[in-house]
Motif scaffolding. Structure first.
Motif, PDB file in Angstrom:
ATOM      1  N   GLY A   1       0.806  -1.213   0.000  1.00 41.35           N
ATOM      2  CA  GLY A   1       0.000   0.000   0.000  1.00 41.35           C
ATOM      3  C   GLY A   1       0.842   1.267   0.000  1.00 41.35           C
ATOM      4  N   GLY A   2       0.142   2.393   0.187  1.00 42.71           N
ATOM      5  CA  GLY A   2       0.774   3.710   0.114  1.00 42.71           C
ATOM      6  C   GLY A   2       0.061   4.522  -0.939  1.00 42.71           C
ATOM      7  N   TYR A   3      -0.737   5.512  -0.506  1.00 41.18           N
ATOM      8  CA  TYR A   3      -1.657   6.171  -1.442  1.00 41.18           C
ATOM      9  C   TYR A   3      -1.566   7.689  -1.452  1.00 41.18           C
ATOM     10  N   GLN A   4      -0.673   8.246  -0.646  1.00 39.89           N
ATOM     11  CA  GLN A   4      -0.527   9.700  -0.633  1.00 39.89           C
ATOM     12  C   GLN A   4       0.483  10.112  -1.695  1.00 39.89           C
ATOM     13  N   LEU A   5       0.003  10.817  -2.721  1.00 39.70           N
ATOM     14  CA  LEU A   5       0.858  11.216  -3.832  1.00 39.70           C
ATOM     15  C   LEU A   5       1.103  12.712  -3.877  1.00 39.70           C
ATOM     16  N   ARG A   6       0.411  13.493  -3.059  1.00 40.42           N
ATOM     17  CA  ARG A   6       0.596  14.940  -3.081  1.00 40.42           C
ATOM     18  C   ARG A   6       2.002  15.308  -2.616  1.00 40.42           C
ATOM     19  N   GLU A   7       2.563  16.326  -3.251  1.00 40.56           N
ATOM     20  CA  GLU A   7       3.912  16.758  -2.917  1.00 40.56           C
ATOM     21  C   GLU A   7       3.893  17.648  -1.682  1.00 40.56           C
ATOM     22  N   GLU A   8       4.998  17.644  -0.987  1.00 45.29           N
ATOM     23  CA  GLU A   8       5.252  18.544   0.138  1.00 45.29           C
ATOM     24  C   GLU A   8       4.175  18.462   1.218  1.00 45.29           C
ATOM     25  N   VAL A   9       3.716  17.253   1.502  1.00 42.90           N
ATOM     26  CA  VAL A   9       2.791  17.062   2.614  1.00 42.90           C
ATOM     27  C   VAL A   9       3.597  16.786   3.871  1.00 42.90           C
ATOM     28  N   ALA A  10       3.059  17.156   5.006  1.00 40.85           N
ATOM     29  CA  ALA A  10       3.770  16.968   6.265  1.00 40.85           C
ATOM     30  C   ALA A  10       4.079  15.490   6.487  1.00 40.85           C
ATOM     31  N   GLY A  11       5.307  15.197   6.770  1.00 43.00           N
ATOM     32  CA  GLY A  11       5.705  13.819   7.029  1.00 43.00           C
ATOM     33  C   GLY A  11       6.079  13.032   5.796  1.00 43.00           C
ATOM     34  N   GLY A  12       5.772  13.551   4.608  1.00 44.07           N
ATOM     35  CA  GLY A  12       6.165  12.881   3.376  1.00 44.07           C
ATOM     36  C   GLY A  12       5.065  12.049   2.749  1.00 44.07           C
ATOM     37  N   ASN A  13       5.281  11.662   1.497  1.00 43.48           N
ATOM     38  CA  ASN A  13       4.307  10.889   0.738  1.00 43.48           C
ATOM     39  C   ASN A  13       4.881   9.514   0.380  1.00 43.48           C
ATOM     40  N   LEU A  14       4.177   8.794  -0.480  1.00 48.01           N
ATOM     41  CA  LEU A  14       4.582   7.437  -0.862  1.00 48.01           C
ATOM     42  C   LEU A  14       6.016   7.395  -1.354  1.00 48.01           C
ATOM     43  N   SER A  15       6.361   8.240  -2.315  1.00 50.46           N
ATOM     44  CA  SER A  15       7.707   8.177  -2.889  1.00 50.46           C
ATOM     45  C   SER A  15       8.765   8.621  -1.883  1.00 50.46           C
ATOM     46  N   ASP A  16       8.416   9.534  -0.991  1.00 56.17           N
ATOM     47  CA  ASP A  16       9.375   9.933   0.044  1.00 56.17           C
ATOM     48  C   ASP A  16       9.739   8.739   0.926  1.00 56.17           C
ATOM     49  N   GLY A  17       8.724   7.961   1.322  1.00 55.83           N
ATOM     50  CA  GLY A  17       8.991   6.768   2.128  1.00 55.83           C
ATOM     51  C   GLY A  17       9.826   5.756   1.377  1.00 55.83           C
ATOM     52  N   LEU A  18       9.527   5.578   0.089  1.00 52.16           N
ATOM     53  CA  LEU A  18      10.281   4.633  -0.727  1.00 52.16           C
ATOM     54  C   LEU A  18      11.741   5.067  -0.858  1.00 52.16           C
ATOM     55  N   ILE A  19      11.981   6.354  -1.103  1.00 51.75           N
ATOM     56  CA  ILE A  19      13.347   6.837  -1.263  1.00 51.75           C
ATOM     57  C   ILE A  19      14.123   6.716   0.040  1.00 51.75           C
ATOM     58  N   GLU A  20      13.470   6.962   1.165  1.00 51.81           N
ATOM     59  CA  GLU A  20      14.151   6.760   2.445  1.00 51.81           C
ATOM     60  C   GLU A  20      14.566   5.290   2.597  1.00 51.81           C
ATOM     61  N   THR A  21      13.715   4.382   2.143  1.00 54.13           N
ATOM     62  CA  THR A  21      14.052   2.962   2.176  1.00 54.13           C
ATOM     63  C   THR A  21      15.259   2.664   1.294  1.00 54.13           C
ATOM     64  N   ILE A  22      15.245   3.194   0.084  1.00 57.03           N
ATOM     65  CA  ILE A  22      16.336   2.968  -0.856  1.00 57.03           C
ATOM     66  C   ILE A  22      17.649   3.547  -0.321  1.00 57.03           C
ATOM     67  N   GLN A  23      17.590   4.726   0.272  1.00 61.00           N
ATOM     68  CA  GLN A  23      18.805   5.321   0.829  1.00 61.00           C
ATOM     69  C   GLN A  23      19.376   4.458   1.933  1.00 61.00           C
ATOM     70  N   ALA A  24      18.502   3.893   2.758  1.00 63.19           N
ATOM     71  CA  ALA A  24      18.976   2.998   3.832  1.00 63.19           C
ATOM     72  C   ALA A  24      19.604   1.744   3.249  1.00 63.19           C
TER      73      ALA A  24
END
Length: 462
Positions: A434-457
């Protein structure tokens, strides 16, 4: 985050308001050869680099499965992630070329982003030094193998019924002179939809998860050698949709058609029936489909001839599944923290709404989830499959847990740290749920922000 923003009928039906935080022996099936399973790129294990390359598999034709009106589970989810991955690797390449002494970028090996669809209209992209993109369509043999695996984890009649519904409806539209792509309606009331192409999209998604497994296991492991254990294999990522972890043995539901994570596990066990597999599900909803399949397949296996007692030849005894999920929330199961299943191989870990990383979530993740996934001297898996859902984000409108994007990077690091203590570090596959928030610059981040944090780790040296 106020629950008032979660006002859609879909959200209100399945996701209640927030409350305060409180502190295998499978039937013989020939696996695709390594050449076919990972064709068109280097399949050999990487060198001893502390940062393994990532092999990201996606289906550029996933948009053939879409609703006719707004639905949070939509093709934009994959486009959103692909664009973010390209920006991430482009930024990494630029940083590396601009600084000769930037160790964080110099150590990164080339990663791959592979389109598994046969799509003549795939858009071209600008080349990125650290990310190689190209198509590598699934072969007919791979598609047939994926279908076979689906029939091993699902009721075969269920898979046949969905395929027949899609194929016959497509042919009827063609006979009527219409576009082959057509919407067939909802199969579980108002949640999970079908188009004439949904079965094929599901099979390609299954093939992408299988490719990710083949990549993670490494070429030598697939051929039965243990030499690959001495080097670092790539990490396989399946960036597919729809999600799969709600799909049970005989029911598609909760946006999910087929269960890709369990298919990936079953495929791995068809290669090596003695391996141990842990499935870690950090999607905010309980993946009741995985638990149901483990139960139903164990029962089906026990009714077949030739099996010994204690599940010696029951592949489900080689799989552990743990889920951290919001309670109460769809599918309204897994309400208690407990071990269960015929082999005590399922761990349910309920999370309170409005939990944050430091208020409840981290403690449950480190105290219960990680020790169940990887327990030295008791359960040391050969392969870990992560059901990577990003709907526990504070910004996601389909649940009420309050994680932020960087928390997913922390979860990934903690997982890698725990497995690094093992004498045999398990291989790793992640697949989008899952992961359904696609809007940019939302507080706490969106789907792709979470994915990129995973990839960076995943790319951080251990």
């Amino acid at each position: 985050m106020e629950w008032a923003k979660k006002t859609s009928a879909l959200a209100l039906l399945f996701y209640p308001p927030k409350t305060p935080c409180h502190a295998f022996s499978l039937p013989a099936t020939p696996a695709p050869s390594p050449t076919q399973a990972s064709q068109s790129f280097d399949k050999s294990p990487s060198s001893s680099s502390a940062t393994p390359p990532l092999h990201i598999f996606y289906d550029s034709l996933n948009h053939m499965h879409r609703d006719i009106k707004y639905h949070p589970e939509c093709p934009d989810r994959i486009d959103h992630c692909l664009d973010a991955i390209r920006r991430h690797f482009s930024s990494s390449s630029s940083s590396s070329s601009s600084s000769e002494h930037n160790e964080s970028t110099e150590l990164l090996p080339s990663s791959y982003m592979i389109d598994v669809a046969s799509n003549p209209f795939s858009p071209s992209t600008d080349p990125i030094d650290s990310l190689q993109e190209h198509p590598s369509p699934l072969s007919q043999q791979e598609l047939e193998h994926a279908t076979t695996i689906l029939k091993q984890i699902h009721d075969p009649s269920h898979v046949d019924a969905l395929q027949n519904k899609c194929d016959s409806s497509r042919q009827r539209r063609i006979d009527e002179g219409k576009d082959p792509l057509g919407w067939l309606g909802y199969i579980d009331g108002s949640d999970t939809y079908l188009t004439t192409e949904s079965h094929d999209v599901g099979v390609r998604a299954t093939g992408a998860w299988i490719r990710a497994v083949n990549t993670a296991l490494g070429f030598k492991k697939i051929t039965g050698s243990n030499e690959a254990e001495q080097s670092t294999n790539p990490i396989g990522i399946a960036l597919t949709r729809p999600p799969g972890h709600h799909a049970t043995y005989s029911l598609s539901n909760g946006f999910c058609i087929y269960n890709f994570a369990m298919a990936a596990a079953a495929h791995a066990l068809s290669i090596n029936p003695t391996m141990k597999i842990s499935i870690l599900d950090w999607d905010v909803h309980f993946g009741q489909g995985l638990m149901d399949i483990l139960d139903k397949c164990s029962t089906r296996n026990s009714n077949e001839e030739g099996l010994t007692e204690a599940g010696k030849n029951d592949w489900t005894s080689h799989v552990r599944y743990t889920s951290l999920h919001q309670v109460p929330c769809f599918p309204y199961e897994g309400q208690r923290r407990q071990r269960q299943g015929q082999y005590q191989n399922v761990m349910t870990i309920p999370i309170q709404p409005e939990s944050t990383w430091h208020c409840g979530y981290r403690e449950l993740f480190t105290t219960y989830a990680l020790p169940f996934v990887h327990a030295p001297d008791e359960w040391e898996p050969d392969l870990i499959i992560v059901c990577a859902g990003y709907d526990a984000l504070d910004s996601d409108e389909l649940a009420g847990v309050n994680l932020v994007a960087k928390d997913y990077g922390e979860m990934t690091r903690l997982l890698l740290e725990r497995t690094s203590l093992s004498s045999k570090r398990p291989d790793l596959v992640l697949g989008l749920e899952g992961g359904y928030q696609l809007r940019e610059e939302v507080a706490g981040g969106n789907l792709s922000d979470g994915l990129i944090e995973t990839i960076q780790a995943l790319q951080s040296p251990m």
